[in-house]
Design a protein around this motif. Structure first.
Motif, PDB file in Angstrom:
ATOM      1  N   GLU A 270       0.831  -1.207   0.000  1.00 44.34           N
ATOM      2  CA  GLU A 270       0.000   0.000   0.000  1.00 44.34           C
ATOM      3  C   GLU A 270       0.867   1.259   0.000  1.00 44.34           C
ATOM      4  O   GLU A 270       0.526   2.258  -0.640  1.00 44.34           O
ATOM      5  N   ILE A 271       1.987   1.218   0.685  1.00 43.31           N
ATOM      6  CA  ILE A 271       2.908   2.354   0.670  1.00 43.31           C
ATOM      7  C   ILE A 271       3.376   2.622  -0.755  1.00 43.31           C
ATOM      8  O   ILE A 271       3.391   3.768  -1.221  1.00 43.31           O
ATOM      9  N   GLU A 272       3.753   1.554  -1.462  1.00 41.92           N
ATOM     10  CA  GLU A 272       4.214   1.701  -2.836  1.00 41.92           C
ATOM     11  C   GLU A 272       3.107   2.218  -3.740  1.00 41.92           C
ATOM     12  O   GLU A 272       3.340   3.094  -4.593  1.00 41.92           O
ATOM     13  N   ALA A 273       1.890   1.696  -3.559  1.00 40.13           N
ATOM     14  CA  ALA A 273       0.770   2.134  -4.389  1.00 40.13           C
ATOM     15  C   ALA A 273       0.466   3.611  -4.163  1.00 40.13           C
ATOM     16  O   ALA A 273       0.202   4.359  -5.112  1.00 40.13           O
ATOM     17  N   ARG A 274       0.527   4.049  -2.903  1.00 40.24           N
ATOM     18  CA  ARG A 274       0.245   5.455  -2.614  1.00 40.24           C
ATOM     19  C   ARG A 274       1.354   6.365  -3.147  1.00 40.24           C
ATOM     20  O   ARG A 274       1.079   7.475  -3.619  1.00 40.24           O
ATOM     21  N   ALA A 275       2.585   5.883  -3.075  1.00 45.03           N
ATOM     22  CA  ALA A 275       3.683   6.672  -3.630  1.00 45.03           C
ATOM     23  C   ALA A 275       3.507   6.843  -5.132  1.00 45.03           C
ATOM     24  O   ALA A 275       3.723   7.940  -5.676  1.00 45.03           O
ATOM     25  N   GLU A 276       3.110   5.774  -5.806  1.00 43.03           N
ATOM     26  CA  GLU A 276       2.898   5.848  -7.250  1.00 43.03           C
ATOM     27  C   GLU A 276       1.784   6.820  -7.597  1.00 43.03           C
ATOM     28  O   GLU A 276       1.915   7.647  -8.512  1.00 43.03           O
ATOM     29  N   LEU A 300      15.596  11.976 -14.000  1.00 45.44           N
ATOM     30  CA  LEU A 300      14.149  12.000 -13.883  1.00 45.44           C
ATOM     31  C   LEU A 300      13.596  10.596 -13.691  1.00 45.44           C
ATOM     32  O   LEU A 300      12.725  10.350 -12.861  1.00 45.44           O
ATOM     33  N   LEU A 301      14.139   9.645 -14.447  1.00 44.70           N
ATOM     34  CA  LEU A 301      13.678   8.269 -14.324  1.00 44.70           C
ATOM     35  C   LEU A 301      14.026   7.685 -12.956  1.00 44.70           C
ATOM     36  O   LEU A 301      13.269   6.885 -12.407  1.00 44.70           O
ATOM     37  N   GLU A 302      15.169   8.089 -12.401  1.00 44.04           N
ATOM     38  CA  GLU A 302      15.546   7.595 -11.094  1.00 44.04           C
ATOM     39  C   GLU A 302      14.670   8.179  -9.998  1.00 44.04           C
ATOM     40  O   GLU A 302      14.392   7.524  -8.997  1.00 44.04           O
ATOM     41  N   ALA A 303      14.225   9.427 -10.197  1.00 44.14           N
ATOM     42  CA  ALA A 303      13.440  10.105  -9.172  1.00 44.14           C
ATOM     43  C   ALA A 303      11.975   9.693  -9.181  1.00 44.14           C
ATOM     44  O   ALA A 303      11.307   9.743  -8.159  1.00 44.14           O
ATOM     45  N   MET A 304      11.462   9.277 -10.344  1.00 46.26           N
ATOM     46  CA  MET A 304      10.038   8.946 -10.446  1.00 46.26           C
ATOM     47  C   MET A 304       9.892   7.616 -11.163  1.00 46.26           C
ATOM     48  O   MET A 304      10.708   7.241 -12.002  1.00 46.26           O
ATOM     49  N   ASP A 305       8.852   6.881 -10.821  1.00 46.72           N
ATOM     50  CA  ASP A 305       8.661   5.584 -11.446  1.00 46.72           C
ATOM     51  C   ASP A 305       8.168   5.739 -12.883  1.00 46.72           C
ATOM     52  O   ASP A 305       7.626   6.775 -13.277  1.00 46.72           O
ATOM     53  N   ASP A 306       8.347   4.686 -13.685  1.00 48.92           N
ATOM     54  CA  ASP A 306       8.041   4.747 -15.108  1.00 48.92           C
ATOM     55  C   ASP A 306       6.582   5.077 -15.377  1.00 48.92           C
ATOM     56  O   ASP A 306       6.252   5.844 -16.277  1.00 48.92           O
ATOM     57  N   ASP A 307       5.672   4.482 -14.595  1.00 54.01           N
ATOM     58  CA  ASP A 307       4.251   4.719 -14.843  1.00 54.01           C
ATOM     59  C   ASP A 307       3.899   6.187 -14.649  1.00 54.01           C
ATOM     60  O   ASP A 307       3.086   6.748 -15.391  1.00 54.01           O
TER      61      ASP A 307
END
Length: 324
Positions: A270-276, A300-307
């Protein structure tokens, strides 16, 4: 966050009406709406924040942030929390027969609310029908006397002598700094939540709540058991509660408090889902080309997920045309 709904049997259009959609108003609205109180925010579109050319001291934006983007983020946050945003100006606030308030609007039909949060810097005369001269102070400017809304009318938490009226702005000092105005709005919002809980049978020792989430891993094994939370509540509140611990009221408040406390702990998934979701929501308000130019494609790619990236940048929209 599940919470108390303070509506009195549908007697009012809203539980909370917030006058002003800037940092103070949206901050207050986020807290009340997340509690489950039906909240409307009236924004006439002329917040004093918009007089700022570029905001450079709002925490979380190292290079500053343009006011338009920040304002949009305020409104997006308020709406996500559950607030209704209405583009209109509140011209007057008066009492109703049901101990609530009637708000007359410049363009729309009047609405009613159980509670009102004043969160706008304009002169405050729209509130004078509630407490008359007590709200007004006289000051001298260039040799002439002027009347204005008394900056010290509200207490530090936003509460006022008028039951159900809270003031997040105007207040001394805080109005001229957006981050301080947001803090003032948060205090007022929390005060509204506590008062709504008291109307629902809670008492002072438990009505003051905290709206946050924590990592499930922080829980010791014994705290994974609901009965441990029940014991904690009884040990902390039973002796000083103004009601019998065996009463329905005590048990109802205990159940609500325990469920809120337990639901505040979330697992890694849930932590990962909320971060996304948080990244995607933020990305929706960013200019893609500027973001890539500013930090570089790899950073930028390192700071934020691909989706999150793909939610606002198509493969052929990067500056070099090679995609992400």
């Amino acid at each position: 966050m599940a919470g108390t709904n303070g509506r009195a049997d549908g007697a009012f259009d809203y539980d909370v009406a917030v006058v002003g959609g800037g940092p103070a108003g949206c901050s207050a609205g986020v807290f009340t709406a997340r509690e489950g109180l039906e909240t409307v925010v009236f924004d006439r579109g002329r917040s004093s924040l918009k007089r700022c050319a570029h905001l450079e001291n709002y925490l979380g934006f190292p290079a500053g942030i343009d006011v338009e983007t920040l304002y949009d983020l305020f409104h997006a946050h308020a709406e996500t929390a559950g607030c209704a945003l209405v583009s209109d100006m509140v011209e007057s606030v008066d009492r109703t027969d049901e101990s609530g308030f009637a708000l007359d609007l410049q363009e729309g039909e009047p609405v009613t609310a159980r509670r009102v949060v004043a969160a706008t810097r304009y002169d405050g005369t729209y509130l004078q029908g509630l407490d008359g001269e007590a709200m007004i102070e006289t000051n001298e400017h260039h040799g002439e006397e002027h009347e204005r809304f008394a900056r010290d009318y509200a207490d530090r938490d936003g509460s006022t002598p008028v039951d159900g009226l809270y003031v997040a702005s105007p207040t001394p000092g805080a109005d001229r700094q957006a981050i301080l105005a947001a803090a003032r709005g948060a205090r007022a919002g929390r005060r509204v939540v506590a008062d709504a809980r008291r109307d629902d049978g809670w008492w002072e020792g438990v009505a003051e709540g905290v709206d946050w989430v924590r990592r499930e891993a922080e829980l010791d094994d014994e705290w994974t058991d609901r009965e441990r939370w029940v014991t904690w509540f009884d040990e902390r509140h039973a002796a000083d509660a103004p009601v019998d611990p065996d009463s329905e009221r005590f048990q109802r408040v205990r159940d609500a408090t325990v469920e809120q406390a337990r639901s505040a702990y979330i697992d890694p998934e849930e932590i990962e889902a909320r971060a996304e979701r948080g990244h995607e929501a933020l990305a929706a308000h960013l200019d893609a080309e500027s973001a890539v130019d500013g930090v570089g494609e790899r950073a930028l790619l390192e700071a934020m997920d691909d989706d999150a990236i793909r939610s606002y940048v198509e493969a052929d929209e990067t500056p070099d045309g090679d995609g992400l």
